[in-house]
Every structure is written in structure tokens, then in C-alpha cells.
Design a protein around this motif. Structure first.
Motif, PDB file in Angstrom:
ATOM      1  N   LEU A 261      39.270  44.776  34.332  1.00  0.00           N
ATOM      2  CA  LEU A 261      39.573  43.353  34.493  1.00  0.00           C
ATOM      3  C   LEU A 261      38.397  42.458  34.135  1.00  0.00           C
ATOM      4  CD1 LEU A 261      41.547  43.492  37.849  1.00  0.00           C
ATOM      5  CD2 LEU A 261      42.481  43.170  35.568  1.00  0.00           C
ATOM      6  N   GLN A 262      37.260  43.064  33.789  1.00  0.00           N
ATOM      7  CA  GLN A 262      36.107  42.256  33.404  1.00  0.00           C
ATOM      8  C   GLN A 262      36.416  41.508  32.116  1.00  0.00           C
ATOM      9  OE1 GLN A 262      33.083  41.612  34.654  1.00  0.00           O
ATOM     10  NE2 GLN A 262      33.519  42.709  36.548  1.00  0.00           N
ATOM     11  N   THR A 263      36.138  40.208  32.093  1.00  0.00           N
ATOM     12  CA  THR A 263      36.306  39.413  30.877  1.00  0.00           C
ATOM     13  C   THR A 263      35.029  38.641  30.617  1.00  0.00           C
ATOM     14  OG1 THR A 263      37.237  37.605  32.157  1.00  0.00           O
ATOM     15  CG2 THR A 263      38.792  39.141  31.172  1.00  0.00           C
ATOM     16  N   LYS A 264      34.724  38.481  29.361  1.00  0.00           N
ATOM     17  CA  LYS A 264      33.537  37.702  29.007  1.00  0.00           C
ATOM     18  C   LYS A 264      33.786  36.223  29.265  1.00  0.00           C
ATOM     19  CE  LYS A 264      32.045  40.902  25.378  1.00  0.00           C
ATOM     20  NZ  LYS A 264      31.747  41.061  23.940  1.00  0.00           N
ATOM     21  N   ASP A 265      32.714  35.533  29.616  1.00  0.00           N
ATOM     22  CA  ASP A 265      32.848  34.091  29.838  1.00  0.00           C
ATOM     23  C   ASP A 265      33.377  33.416  28.595  1.00  0.00           C
ATOM     24  OD1 ASP A 265      29.852  33.798  31.874  1.00  0.00           O
ATOM     25  OD2 ASP A 265      31.911  34.326  32.379  1.00  0.00           O
ATOM     26  N   GLY A 266      34.402  32.585  28.765  1.00  0.00           N
ATOM     27  CA  GLY A 266      34.944  31.843  27.639  1.00  0.00           C
ATOM     28  C   GLY A 266      36.024  32.590  26.880  1.00  0.00           C
ATOM     29  N   GLN A 267      36.261  33.880  27.245  1.00  0.00           N
ATOM     30  CA  GLN A 267      37.286  34.619  26.510  1.00  0.00           C
ATOM     31  C   GLN A 267      38.660  34.000  26.755  1.00  0.00           C
ATOM     32  OE1 GLN A 267      37.229  38.786  27.270  1.00  0.00           O
ATOM     33  NE2 GLN A 267      38.958  39.239  25.974  1.00  0.00           N
ATOM     34  N   LEU A 268      38.922  33.643  28.015  1.00  0.00           N
ATOM     35  CA  LEU A 268      40.144  32.923  28.347  1.00  0.00           C
ATOM     36  C   LEU A 268      39.737  31.725  29.171  1.00  0.00           C
ATOM     37  CD1 LEU A 268      43.224  32.764  28.324  1.00  0.00           C
ATOM     38  CD2 LEU A 268      43.232  34.124  30.418  1.00  0.00           C
ATOM     39  N   CYS A 269      39.985  30.552  28.643  1.00  0.00           N
ATOM     40  CA  CYS A 269      39.532  29.322  29.283  1.00  0.00           C
ATOM     41  C   CYS A 269      40.696  28.339  29.336  1.00  0.00           C
ATOM     42  CB  CYS A 269      38.358  28.735  28.495  1.00  0.00           C
ATOM     43  SG  CYS A 269      37.397  27.541  29.419  1.00  0.00           S
ATOM     44  N   MET A 270      40.977  27.787  30.516  1.00  0.00           N
ATOM     45  CA  MET A 270      42.105  26.879  30.685  1.00  0.00           C
ATOM     46  C   MET A 270      41.717  25.723  31.592  1.00  0.00           C
ATOM     47  SD  MET A 270      45.489  29.247  31.257  1.00  0.00           S
ATOM     48  CE  MET A 270      46.120  30.329  29.991  1.00  0.00           C
ATOM     49  N   ASN A 271      42.485  24.643  31.471  1.00  0.00           N
ATOM     50  CA  ASN A 271      42.375  23.582  32.462  1.00  0.00           C
ATOM     51  C   ASN A 271      43.482  23.785  33.499  1.00  0.00           C
ATOM     52  OD1 ASN A 271      44.789  22.504  31.389  1.00  0.00           O
ATOM     53  ND2 ASN A 271      43.656  21.249  29.935  1.00  0.00           N
ATOM     54  N   PHE A 272      43.477  22.983  34.538  1.00  0.00           N
ATOM     55  CA  PHE A 272      44.425  23.198  35.631  1.00  0.00           C
ATOM     56  C   PHE A 272      45.889  22.989  35.215  1.00  0.00           C
ATOM     57  CE2 PHE A 272      40.451  22.683  37.954  1.00  0.00           C
ATOM     58  CZ  PHE A 272      40.543  23.725  38.868  1.00  0.00           C
ATOM     59  N   PRO A 273      46.235  21.923  34.474  1.00  0.00           N
ATOM     60  CA  PRO A 273      47.630  21.779  34.047  1.00  0.00           C
ATOM     61  C   PRO A 273      48.134  22.973  33.228  1.00  0.00           C
ATOM     62  CG  PRO A 273      46.475  19.695  33.769  1.00  0.00           C
ATOM     63  CD  PRO A 273      45.434  20.709  34.127  1.00  0.00           C
ATOM     64  N   GLU A 274      47.267  23.558  32.411  1.00  0.00           N
ATOM     65  CA  GLU A 274      47.670  24.734  31.632  1.00  0.00           C
ATOM     66  C   GLU A 274      47.994  25.909  32.554  1.00  0.00           C
ATOM     67  OE1 GLU A 274      45.271  24.036  27.419  1.00  0.00           O
ATOM     68  OE2 GLU A 274      44.256  25.016  29.102  1.00  0.00           O
ATOM     69  N   MET A 275      47.220  26.076  33.600  1.00  0.00           N
ATOM     70  CA  MET A 275      47.503  27.155  34.557  1.00  0.00           C
ATOM     71  C   MET A 275      48.821  26.908  35.293  1.00  0.00           C
ATOM     72  SD  MET A 275      43.819  28.212  36.183  1.00  0.00           S
ATOM     73  CE  MET A 275      42.807  26.761  35.866  1.00  0.00           C
ATOM     74  N   PHE A 276      49.055  25.662  35.682  1.00  0.00           N
ATOM     75  CA  PHE A 276      50.317  25.346  36.355  1.00  0.00           C
ATOM     76  C   PHE A 276      51.503  25.595  35.414  1.00  0.00           C
ATOM     77  CE2 PHE A 276      47.571  22.030  38.690  1.00  0.00           C
ATOM     78  CZ  PHE A 276      47.159  22.985  39.605  1.00  0.00           C
ATOM     79  N   SER A 277      51.331  25.253  34.137  1.00  0.00           N
ATOM     80  CA  SER A 277      52.388  25.483  33.154  1.00  0.00           C
ATOM     81  C   SER A 277      52.666  26.970  32.991  1.00  0.00           C
ATOM     82  CB  SER A 277      51.984  24.868  31.811  1.00  0.00           C
ATOM     83  OG  SER A 277      52.935  25.142  30.815  1.00  0.00           O
ATOM     84  N   LEU A 278      51.604  27.782  33.027  1.00  0.00           N
ATOM     85  CA  LEU A 278      51.748  29.230  32.896  1.00  0.00           C
ATOM     86  C   LEU A 278      52.546  29.819  34.061  1.00  0.00           C
ATOM     87  CD1 LEU A 278      50.682  31.470  30.932  1.00  0.00           C
ATOM     88  CD2 LEU A 278      48.826  31.817  32.549  1.00  0.00           C
ATOM     89  N   LEU A 279      52.399  29.226  35.221  1.00  0.00           N
ATOM     90  CA  LEU A 279      53.092  29.731  36.406  1.00  0.00           C
ATOM     91  C   LEU A 279      54.502  29.187  36.562  1.00  0.00           C
ATOM     92  CD1 LEU A 279      50.160  29.470  38.967  1.00  0.00           C
ATOM     93  CD2 LEU A 279      51.273  31.583  38.253  1.00  0.00           C
ATOM     94  N   HIS A 280      54.861  28.178  35.776  1.00  0.00           N
ATOM     95  CA  HIS A 280      56.122  27.466  36.001  1.00  0.00           C
ATOM     96  C   HIS A 280      57.341  28.371  35.830  1.00  0.00           C
ATOM     97  CE1 HIS A 280      59.301  24.390  35.328  1.00  0.00           C
ATOM     98  NE2 HIS A 280      58.625  23.781  36.286  1.00  0.00           N
ATOM     99  N   THR A 281      57.407  29.102  34.704  1.00  0.00           N
ATOM    100  CA  THR A 281      58.573  29.957  34.451  1.00  0.00           C
ATOM    101  C   THR A 281      58.701  31.083  35.479  1.00  0.00           C
ATOM    102  OG1 THR A 281      58.539  29.455  32.089  1.00  0.00           O
ATOM    103  CG2 THR A 281      59.701  31.449  32.762  1.00  0.00           C
ATOM    104  N   PRO A 282      57.623  31.852  35.781  1.00  0.00           N
ATOM    105  CA  PRO A 282      57.747  32.873  36.826  1.00  0.00           C
ATOM    106  C   PRO A 282      58.144  32.298  38.178  1.00  0.00           C
ATOM    107  CG  PRO A 282      55.726  33.208  35.571  1.00  0.00           C
ATOM    108  CD  PRO A 282      56.297  31.900  35.131  1.00  0.00           C
ATOM    109  N   LEU A 283      57.662  31.093  38.470  1.00  0.00           N
ATOM    110  CA  LEU A 283      58.017  30.463  39.745  1.00  0.00           C
ATOM    111  C   LEU A 283      59.502  30.123  39.784  1.00  0.00           C
ATOM    112  CD1 LEU A 283      56.924  29.370  42.425  1.00  0.00           C
ATOM    113  CD2 LEU A 283      56.525  27.187  41.282  1.00  0.00           C
ATOM    114  N   GLU A 284      60.023  29.614  38.677  1.00  0.00           N
ATOM    115  CA  GLU A 284      61.463  29.320  38.607  1.00  0.00           C
ATOM    116  C   GLU A 284      62.289  30.595  38.758  1.00  0.00           C
ATOM    117  OE1 GLU A 284      61.894  27.262  34.888  1.00  0.00           O
ATOM    118  OE2 GLU A 284      62.008  25.301  35.891  1.00  0.00           O
TER     119      GLU A 284
END
Length: 423
Positions: A261-284
Motif C-alpha cells: 500500500l506504500q505510494t510515493k508522494d504525489g502519485q495520487l493527489c486529489m482535492n476534497f471535492p474529487e474524493m467526495f465524487s469518488l465516493l458518491h457512486t459506492p455510497l448510492e
């Protein structure tokens, strides 16, 4: 690579030929009633350009034969004799054979094609095949100005249609691939976040394993000094050794998961709205499994982009799903507020559920505490969700989390230092 057998090749050729024949029924007659320009070759060429192993010659030959007989039967329906109608349609068979041979040569010889080269090749195949068909029809002068202009216009028109078909299909294919990639990375991110939760819980248990092993060894030492309990001392030593072996295997598993699960800094970078969008479909989907619907309302904003994505996804996923699960309403409304100050990001996650009982509010972050029980199966939740949330927010991200509850629902206030998020 295994070559397809003859029967499979025939079935593929028949399938594409039937589509080509159906398209060939849309045609216009130019020069004479015997010479027609159809759309059949548009689909034949488009399929050939799209499919790497498309059987061009078998499809063009079979299409020509089927079109030959379809034209003959159509002539019979109009009152012509079958033999004469068949004879009149024979040049169209040769058109498809000519076209198939020319297109096969182009596709076989030129591996790397460009739009300009494709256009020129498609135009030439169409023009040459039409010219050959005109030469077979002795009653039409193939070299006349009207004949040449007619087959040039027909070739240009069909080439344009083929290119449009190819462009639309490729654009649609790219859209589908992009959607498939988005779904893949969304599922991968959520899976990684869930694995992070398990790793965090395993890390919490390492001290328990260590202390249990130590207690077993101390018990062995006490029993060993008493001559009457030497057999029990041996059993205690066996238990201590067994725990030691379990500890080693446990650490190896934990280390393997952590390394994976180790990831390099900057390999995956998001802002908060992007994270909420990512969770939207699984939450529905989760809400739907409970016969509910859910909506997320986001107010405020934050300029922070962070590489601590998986940990934050674990936090928000637990809070959102807890809100959905706890609600007694058919529709659950979750409100998220975002605010930046000079050193921290302030987040509030509130729902419109029944809230948290006052006597439970002080225990909700404790490991093993849960109010969730399935009364049909008797299964009780592990009670780890909010404990993991607190561990991530405070221990890993250096922030703080507080819960309040009232008549309008529960609310979780989270403070996260920017230095940790952006570091």
C-alpha cells in the motif's frame, strides 16, 4: 496465435456479410438502371479498418454473392426473368471482389496508416472497383466524362461516410475506455482505502500480541519455580512459543500489506471535492442495498490538494456509510462544509438522522463499541469504523475529530493540519 478454424471463419464472414448486404439495399442508380451505388461497401470498409483480423476477402466475396442473388430476386419481383436479372447483377459481384482485393493489399502492405493515406486508399479502392464494374457493363462507356465524374463523386461520398463512421466509432470507443478506466481506478482506490483500514487495525493489535506473548512467558517463569506445576509450566512455554510464531507471521502479513500500500508522494493527489465524487457512486449503491437513497451537499471550498487520499477516503467512507445506516428515513441527506484557515482545513460532516444517544456519544470512538445489530441473524458490527476514523485523523494525520448530536442529526467536526496534508 491459434488460427481460427474454417467454420468460425465462415460464421464471422457470414455475420459481416449480412450487415453489408442489408446496407447494400440502400442504393441509387446512375448512368443506367443496371448500375447502382449502394452503402454496402461503407460498412465493409469500416469493419475492415476497425478490426485487426477482419477477413476482408471472405466477407467481400460472400457479400458479392449474396448481393448478386438479392438483386436477382428483386428483379424477379419487378417482372424480370431470373436468369436475365442474375446476369445484369454479375458485375456488382465483381465490384465487391475487386474492392476486397484492393483493400486487402492496402491493409496488408501498409501497417502504419494515417488519415490522409486511409482517405486516398479508400477513394482509390472505390473508384477502381467502380471503374472495373463499368468496364464489365459494355453498354456503359467507362471513359466518358459523365461516367468518370459519377464514379468519382460516388467514391468521394462513400469515402466520406466511411471516415465519419470510423471517427464516430473511435470517439465512442475512447469514451467507453475512459469510463472503464475511471471505474477501475475508482474501485481500486476504494479497495486500497479499505485495506488501509485493516492495516491500521492490525497495527493497533501488534502491541496486544506482544503483551500476550510476554504474559504467557511470565506465567511460565512463575510456574517453573514451583515443582508441583512443572507440567503446567511446559504448557505455558508452548503457548508463549506459539504466540511468538503467530506474532512473526502476523508481522510478515502486516509488513507485506503495508509495503503493497506504500505510494510515493504525489502519485495520487486529489482535492476534497474529487474524493467526495469518488465516493458518491459506492455510497448510492450502499444506500440502495438498504432500500434508501442518499444525497451529498457540499458547501464551502478548500484549496488543498493532498496525497493522503486513501486515509481520507477511509475516514469519509465510514462517516458517510454510518449516516446512511443509522438513518430511519428513506432518503438520507449528508451535508459537508469545507473551510480553510492559515494552518488547518476544517470539515464538518452532518446528517439528518436520529442522532446519537447521549450515553453512547462518549463511547462511539472506542474500539468494539457498536449499536448496530442485525436482529435477523444476531450479527453484531465489529465496532471498528469510528475507532479507525479517530486513529487516522489523530494518529496519522495529526488532526482532531469531535462528534456532537442533536434533534437534527449527528455532526462530526474534523480539523486537519495543512502541513500534513500537503507534506
Amino acid at each position: 496465435m491459434k488460427a481460427p478454424n474454417v467454420f468460425d471463419l465462415f460464421l464471422r464472414a457470414l455475420f459481416y456479410s449480412l450487415i453489408t448486404v442489408a446496407a447494400a439495399q440502400f442504393y441509387i442508380n446512375i448512368f443506367s438502371p443496371e448500375f447502382s451505388v449502394s452503402l454496402g461497401v461503407v460498412f465493409l470498409a469500416a469493419f475492415a479498418m476497425l478490426a485487426p483480423e477482419f477477413p476482408v476477402l471472405p466477407v467481400s466475396a460472400l457479400s458479392g454473392v449474396l448481393i448478386l442473388f438479392s438483386r436477382a430476386f428483386y428483379g424477379v419481383l419487378k417482372g424480370s426473368e431470373f436468369t436475365s436479372a442474375l446476369t445484369l447483377a454479375v458485375p456488382e459481384l465483381f465490384f465487391y471482389l475487386f474492392y476486397g482485393v484492393l483493400l486487402t493489399v492496402y491493409l496488408a502492405k501498409l501497417q502504419r496508416s494515417s488519415i490522409l493515406l486511409d482517405t486516398a486508399a479508400l477513394f482509390f479502392c472505390d473508384y477502381a472497383a467502380n471503374f472495373g464494374e463499368l468496364m464489365l457493363r459494355l453498354n456503359i462507356n467507362a471513359f466518358s466524362l459523365s461516367s468518370q465524374s459519377g464514379i468519382i463523386i460516388a467514391a468521394l461520398f462513400r469515402t466520406a461516410l466511411i471516415l465519419i463512421f470510423l471517427t464516430v466509432f473511435r470517439k465512442y470507443h475512447l469514451v467507453l475506455m475512459k469510463k472503464e478506466q475511471q471505474d477501475y481506478y475508482q474501485n481500486l482506490s476504494l479497495l486500497t482505502a479499505r485495506l488501509q483500514e485493516e492495516v491500521i487495525w492490525m497495527e493497533k493489535n501488534t502491541s496486544l500480541v506482544e503483551s500476550t506473548m510476554h504474559s504467557a512467558y511470565q506465567l511460565f517463569e512463575r510456574l517453573r519455580l514451583d515443582s508441583g506445576t512443572k507440567d503446567a509450566a511446559k504448557d505455558a512455554l508452548i503457548i508463549a512459543n506459539d504466540i511468538h510464531e503467530i506474532k512473526k507471521e502476523y508481522y510478515l502479513i502486516l509488513r507485506g500489506l503495508s509495503d503493497a500500500l506504500q505510494t510515493k508522494d504525489g502519485q495520487l493527489c486529489m482535492n476534497f471535492p474529487e474524493m467526495f465524487s469518488l465516493l458518491h457512486t459506492p455510497l448510492e449503491q450502499f444506500a440502495s442495498s438498504l432500500q434508501k437513497t442518499v444525497s451529498l451537499e457540499i458547501k464551502g471550498s478548500s484549496s488543498v490538494r493532498t496525497s493522503r487520499v486513501y486515509e481520507l477516503l477511509s475516514v469519509f467512507r465510514n462517516l458517510f456509510m454510518n449516516a446512511v445506516e443509522a438513518s430511519k428515513k428513506p432518503h438520507v441527506s449528508i451535508r459537508i462544509t469545507l473551510e480553510d484557515d492559515s494552518r488547518e482545513v476544517l470539515l464538518t460532516v452532518a446528517d439528518d438522522g436520529p442522532g446519537i444517544a447521549p450515553d453512547a456519544l462518549s463511547q462511539i470512538f472506542d474500539a468494539g463499541f457498536s449499536t448496530k445489530i442485525n436482529y435477523k441473524t444476531g450479527e453484531v458490527s465489529r465496532g471498528l469504523g469510528l475507532n479507525i476514523v479517530k486513529g487516522i485523523v489523530e494518529d496519522r494525520l495529526g488532526g482532531s475529530i469531535q462528534a456532537v448530536s442533536g434533534p437534527g442529526g449527528a455532526s462530526f467536526s474534523i480539523r486537519l493540519p495543512k502541513e500534513t496534508l500537503e507534506g
